[in-house]
Write an enzyme that holds these catalytic residues in place. Structure first.
Site, PDB file in Angstrom:
ATOM      1  CD  GLU A   1      45.545  46.315  33.364  1.00  0.00           C
ATOM      2  OE1 GLU A   1      45.727  45.219  33.923  1.00  0.00           O
ATOM      3  OE2 GLU A   1      46.472  47.095  33.083  1.00  0.00           O
TER       4      GLU A   1
ATOM      5  CD  GLU B   1      47.543  51.054  39.739  1.00  0.00           C
ATOM      6  OE1 GLU B   1      48.715  50.669  39.767  1.00  0.00           O
ATOM      7  OE2 GLU B   1      46.610  50.370  39.322  1.00  0.00           O
TER       8      GLU B   1
ATOM      9  N   GLY C   1      51.176  50.828  32.096  1.00  0.00           N
ATOM     10  CA  GLY C   1      51.680  50.007  30.999  1.00  0.00           C
ATOM     11  C   GLY C   1      52.063  50.799  29.759  1.00  0.00           C
TER      12      GLY C   1
ATOM     13  CB  SER D   1      55.103  53.858  33.647  1.00  0.00           C
ATOM     14  OG  SER D   1      54.212  53.375  32.657  1.00  0.00           O
TER      15      SER D   1
ATOM     16  CE  LYS E   1      49.337  45.476  34.984  1.00  0.00           C
ATOM     17  NZ  LYS E   1      49.025  46.624  34.147  1.00  0.00           N
TER      18      LYS E   1
HETATM   19  C1  PEP Z   1      49.408  48.413  37.262  1.00  0.00           C
HETATM   20  O1  PEP Z   1      48.811  47.814  36.371  1.00  0.00           O
HETATM   21  O2  PEP Z   1      48.966  48.360  38.431  1.00  0.00           O
HETATM   22  C2  PEP Z   1      50.598  49.181  36.896  1.00  0.00           C
HETATM   23  C3  PEP Z   1      50.976  50.141  37.679  1.00  0.00           C
HETATM   24  O3  PEP Z   1      51.241  48.822  35.731  1.00  0.00           O
HETATM   25  P1  PEP Z   1      52.625  49.432  35.152  1.00  0.00           P
HETATM   26  O4  PEP Z   1      53.555  49.613  36.309  1.00  0.00           O
HETATM   27  O5  PEP Z   1      53.093  48.386  34.182  1.00  0.00           O
HETATM   28  O6  PEP Z   1      52.282  50.727  34.507  1.00  0.00           O
END
Ligand code: PEP
Length: 248
Positions: A95, A165, A171, A211, A11
């Site tokens: 995002e 996801e 996050g 996560s 990111k």
């Molecule tokens: C992501 O943004 O693709 C993601 C999986 O973030 P996180 O692992 O921090 O939840």
């Protein structure tokens, strides 16, 4: 057979010095040969990281333009990415959908542009919390795939990569349970079978993201329809990221 993939999405984190330090740390790690490893740093750092990279991992971009070149201020083209050593791009991260108003139509045009340029991509999908709470997650994710990805032919999608996801797990520290992840992945596989047949469906990698960390990666990766992970926060430290890769 679907390729195993572990990808790290940095990111908008790390400066140049930190990015190069992490590259060196990853160079020094013995990465699993059976797993395709991809890092998505901020686009600015693909070139210097590529110059320093010795390890068996690829570099990609978190976003790219659906246009070839020209007057598109602030955008980055596929050929520019390739010219600095980038080999793959993310499409449709939640995002980008939420904060940059990326529509299904726009994502479809990015998919088409990537296919036309023979550029590998990971197509991201996933439902927000409100949809999960109302029990509409399967219909929501299926629609995302139908609107932006399933127009591809079997030849075009063969060997492709989808990342599931759930937005509520990104996050937040909340991970989808093994049952929730496998259930969605199994459904995505069955939709792929319906549209493209079993052989092509089994050749598409379906990654889990949200996560994922060293403590839960093994359990998630052991699900029959989870072919790896797209890792955010835990990819920012080489030790955690390589521990996740070693979870396979
Ligand atoms: C992501 O943004 O693709 C993601 C999986 O973030 P996180 O692992 O921090 O939840």
């Amino acid at each position: 057979m679907a390729q195993k993939i572990v990808a790290g999405n940095w990111k908008m984190n790390h400066d140049l010095e930190q990015s190069l330090q992490l590259t060196e740390e990853l160079n020094a790690k013995q990465l699993d040969e059976d797993v395709r490893v991809i890092i998505f740093p901020p686009a600015l750092f693909v070139q210097p990281m590529s110059a320093l990279k010795e390890g068996d991992f690829e570099l990609g971009v978190q976003n790219f333009s659906q246009n070839t070149d020209g007057a598109y201020t602030g955008e980055i083209s596929i050929s520019q990415v390739e010219s600095v050593g980038g080999t793959v791009g993310l499409i449709g991260h939640s995002e980008r959908r939420a904060y940059h108003a990326e529509s299904s139509e726009l994502l479809k045009s990015k998919v088409d542009h990537a296919v036309a340029n023979n550029f590998d991509f990971i197509f991201c999908c996933g439902e927000p919390l409100s949809v999960r709470e109302s029990g509409g997650e399967l219909a929501f994710v299926k629609k995302q795939l139908q609107e932006s990805l399933f127009h591809l032919t079997a030849n075009q999608i063969d060997g492709g990569v989808i990342a599931y996801e759930p937005v509520w797990a990104i996050g937040t520290g909340v991970t989808a349970s093994v049952e929730q992840a496998e259930d969605m992945h199994k459904n995505i596989r069955s939709w792929l079978v319906e549209v493209y047949g079993t052989a092509v469906a089994n050749n598409i990698s379906i990654l889990y993201g949200g996560s994922c960390k060293p403590s839960n990666a093994k359990e998630l990766f052991s699900c029959p329809n989870v072919d790896g992970g797209l890792i955010g926060g835990a990819s920012l430290k080489a030790t955690d990221f390589s521990a996740i890769i070693q979870s396979y």
